[in-house]
Design a protein around this motif. Sequence first.
Motif, PDB file in Angstrom:
ATOM      1  N   PHE A  58     -66.910  38.014  25.351  1.00  0.00           N
ATOM      2  CA  PHE A  58     -67.518  37.521  23.995  1.00  0.00           C
ATOM      3  C   PHE A  58     -66.618  36.760  23.214  1.00  0.00           C
ATOM      4  O   PHE A  58     -67.301  36.219  22.438  1.00  0.00           O
ATOM      5  CB  PHE A  58     -68.169  38.709  23.550  1.00  0.00           C
ATOM      6  N   ASP A  95     -71.696  46.696  22.573  1.00  0.00           N
ATOM      7  CA  ASP A  95     -71.869  45.906  23.619  1.00  0.00           C
ATOM      8  C   ASP A  95     -70.507  45.052  24.192  1.00  0.00           C
ATOM      9  O   ASP A  95     -70.044  44.527  23.196  1.00  0.00           O
ATOM     10  CB  ASP A  95     -73.105  44.958  23.256  1.00  0.00           C
ATOM     11  N   ASP A 106     -71.467  42.513  32.106  1.00  0.00           N
ATOM     12  CA  ASP A 106     -72.029  42.770  30.465  1.00  0.00           C
ATOM     13  C   ASP A 106     -72.789  44.092  30.580  1.00  0.00           C
ATOM     14  O   ASP A 106     -73.676  44.383  31.272  1.00  0.00           O
ATOM     15  CB  ASP A 106     -73.046  41.807  30.474  1.00  0.00           C
ATOM     16  N   GLU A 202     -81.391  45.120  29.750  1.00  0.00           N
ATOM     17  CA  GLU A 202     -81.042  45.640  28.499  1.00  0.00           C
ATOM     18  C   GLU A 202     -81.949  45.768  27.372  1.00  0.00           C
ATOM     19  O   GLU A 202     -82.120  45.057  26.532  1.00  0.00           O
ATOM     20  CB  GLU A 202     -79.788  44.746  27.848  1.00  0.00           C
ATOM     21  N   GLU A 233     -77.329  48.706  28.288  1.00  0.00           N
ATOM     22  CA  GLU A 233     -77.163  47.733  29.232  1.00  0.00           C
ATOM     23  C   GLU A 233     -76.480  47.773  30.433  1.00  0.00           C
ATOM     24  O   GLU A 233     -75.220  48.368  30.088  1.00  0.00           O
ATOM     25  CB  GLU A 233     -76.840  46.327  28.572  1.00  0.00           C
TER      26      GLU A 233
HETATM   27 MG    MG Z   1     -74.518  42.781  26.520  1.00  0.00          MG
END
Ligand code: MG
Length: 249
Positions: A58, A95, A106, A202, A233
């Motif tokens: 990210f 997350d 992810d 998710e 997720e």
């Molecule tokens: Mg995510």
Amino acid sequence: MFTRVKTEAELERMRTSGRMLATVHQAIRKFAVPGVTEIDVAQLAAKELKALGGTPTFLGYYGFPDVICISVNDAVVHGIPKNRELKDGDLASFDFGVTYEGMVTDSAFSMVIGKGSTDVQQLISVTEQSMLAGIAVLKDGVMTGDIGAAVEAVLNLHKYGIVRDLVGHGVGHSLHEEPDIANYGVAGTGKQLSAGMTIAIEPMANMGTERIIMEDDGWTVRTADGKPSAHFEHTVLITESGAEILTTL
Ligand code: MG
Ligand code: MG
């Protein structure tokens, strides 16, 4: 790009990436207690992942300024870690994305900090169940609408607001690949998926309205009515007859 059928070598890298991600999530579960700040959690995640040999996906993604999204209470997703203490009873969602040798996984989870209300505990538990219901219908040839319908059925039982503007997705060579995987839908409709593809399912479920608003920071998504929201997720591999969760230990 529509998510591709992965080679066995690519899948091995995704399994490694997913194990790293799950290891960091496990560390956060123990660490996130009342009085710890969001920045403390982000630093823990960065340090643990570095030790494991992964890269935080990210950081810098469309300019995102941190390694992890931390979204508390009425924040749905994409919260930027702040110098703010987690408080007893907060609903916190974490997350995280991990890149390992070019392959991405992810995954997100929600938890109560300290001791939460029964309502909040149930929102978290049902949101996780809805994700697992989506995973349970996976197999070769599954349609995106089959997944959405399975997720929606669980959340509708509890009349939670299902976030519509944010969706699951293909994942692997990059963080977000096609197709979109909505958390609602009609079985038998949508895009068809094959064994060997990897996707992120998710659900984001709100205690109240499904409507969301964007905070002035340009990232944090909040519920329009200020009520709490939960998010789960997993990155999963679709197999001939089912699925393999990659972001687990
Ligand atoms: Mg995510
Ligand atoms: Mg995702």
